[in-house]
Design a protein around this motif. Structure first.
Motif, PDB file in Angstrom:
ATOM      1  N   ARG A 181      26.853  19.237  80.257  1.00 51.60           N
ATOM      2  CA  ARG A 181      25.832  18.119  80.228  1.00 51.60           C
ATOM      3  C   ARG A 181      26.231  17.624  81.753  1.00 51.60           C
ATOM      4  N   PRO A 182      25.181  17.118  82.398  1.00 49.05           N
ATOM      5  CA  PRO A 182      25.307  16.778  83.955  1.00 49.05           C
ATOM      6  C   PRO A 182      26.360  15.421  83.956  1.00 49.05           C
ATOM      7  N   THR A 222      27.367  12.404  85.460  1.00 45.94           N
ATOM      8  CA  THR A 222      26.540  11.258  86.103  1.00 45.94           C
ATOM      9  C   THR A 222      27.614  10.121  86.290  1.00 45.94           C
ATOM     10  N   GLN A 223      27.103   9.062  87.205  1.00 44.38           N
ATOM     11  CA  GLN A 223      27.964   8.012  87.469  1.00 44.38           C
ATOM     12  C   GLN A 223      28.298   7.274  85.726  1.00 44.38           C
ATOM     13  N   GLU A 224      27.232   7.289  84.931  1.00 39.40           N
ATOM     14  CA  GLU A 224      27.394   6.723  83.616  1.00 39.40           C
ATOM     15  C   GLU A 224      28.785   7.254  83.010  1.00 39.40           C
ATOM     16  N   PHE A 258      23.331   4.319  91.644  1.00 42.27           N
ATOM     17  CA  PHE A 258      23.396   4.811  90.231  1.00 42.27           C
ATOM     18  C   PHE A 258      24.497   3.899  89.509  1.00 42.27           C
ATOM     19  N   ASP A 317      19.602   2.586  89.217  1.00 45.11           N
ATOM     20  CA  ASP A 317      18.648   3.610  89.277  1.00 45.11           C
ATOM     21  C   ASP A 317      17.810   3.631  90.896  1.00 45.11           C
ATOM     22  N   ARG A 343      14.462  10.462  95.974  1.00 49.06           N
ATOM     23  CA  ARG A 343      14.313  10.657  94.583  1.00 49.06           C
ATOM     24  C   ARG A 343      13.296  10.139  93.972  1.00 49.06           C
TER      25      ARG A 343
END
Ligand code: ADE
Length: 281
Positions: A103-104, A106-108, A186, A193, A239
């Motif tokens: 899975r990518p 991410t900042q999350e 992010f 976003d 982006r």
């Protein structure tokens, strides 16, 4: 936070002694332990790989050394905890497996992992680790297969460095200024976003180039608005997918005007699409 890394290239993790992560270690905020997977091999050549079942190119990492290494590390954590607080609630590690098929990252996910007490990273070389290792530990632990991007590296060590840096800077007290990551690109919150806009420091003029007037105006409201517009400009350029996905509730009237001026148009659902493209579908 405790971090264990099991690798056949321990020297690849040397950067964890430097800069932000190195300082966090020195201050005792991070307990980093790098292990050589070959310490858990028993043959003369310290073999960690073998040919893939079913044929095909490359080699696959054998399950036995990984199993022994992970058992030993997990046991060591349990023993340490027992001796510390009388066996109460041995913290469970999260197993982070870097792989381009994951899975990518991410900042999350960085934020989520930064809240765990203990992470074990298993960077692989060759074509990856025998699947049964992931299944075996997946039955007992929280296992995350994670990719740092849509490209294939020669091994998971560089992804570990990337992930550890992203996670470590979120730990309380690791960054000098507690506010520093509030406006990160992010970061959840006000600038959610959107990419961060440009930044400037002294001198006020460099090679004939000045600093945007508003930043030296002392007018905090105008500065915040300017930064927000710059974030919209940069996100639109670099982006556009983030603009398309942007929650309409996160955009104020001025944001909408800025986006319109950048060639975006608002669909019936409040979402934006580039003019000329279908929106709101
Ligand atoms: N190993 C090789 N490529 C990778 C990637 N993109 N992300 C995580 N681990 C990897």
């Amino acid at each position: 936070m405790r971090l264990d890394v099991v690798t056949i290239f321990p020297e690849y993790l040397e950067p964890l002694n430097v800069s932000l992560v190195g300082k966090a270690r020195a201050r005792g905020q991070l307990d980093v332990r790098v292990h050589d997977l070959r310490d858990w091999t028993h043959d003369r050549h310290h073999t960690v790989d073998d040919t893939p079942y079913g044929g095909g190119p490359g080699m696959v990492m054998k399950p036995e050394p990984w199993g022994e290494a992970l058992d030993a590390i997990i046991d060591s954590g349990e023993r340490e905890r027992e001796s510390e607080d009388g066996g109460e609630g041995a913290a469970e590690p999260v197993l982070v497996v870097p792989t381009p098929s994951g899975r990518p990252f991410t900042q999350e996910l960085a934020v989520e992992l930064s809240q765990k007490p203990w992470l074990i990273f298993t960077p692989a070389r060759y074509e990856g680790i025998d699947r049964r290792v992931i299944e075996e530990y997946g039955d007992r632990l929280d296992v995350r297969e994670v990719s740092i991007g849509d490209y294939v590296l020669a091994g998971g060590e560089a992804p570990v460095l990337v992930m550890v840096e992203a996670i470590a800077r979120l730990l309380p007290g690791v960054l000098g200024n507690a506010e520093s990551h509030r406006d990160d690109s992010f970061a959840p919150g006000a600038m959610a976003d959107l990419l961060e806009g440009p930044v400037y420091t002294k001198p006020p003029e460099w090679r004939g180039r000045g600093v945007p007037e508003v930043l030296v105006s002392g007018h905090h409201g105008k500065i915040a608005r300017w930064r927000r517009d710059q974030a919209l400009v940069r996100t639109s350029q670099n982006r556009p997918d983030l603009i398309e996905r942007c929650d309409p509730a996160a955009l104020d009237k001025h944001d909408r005007e800025t986006l319109e001026s950048l060639g975006w148009s608002e669909g019936t659902d409040g979402r934006f699409g580039l003019a000329g493209e279908a929106v709101g579908e």
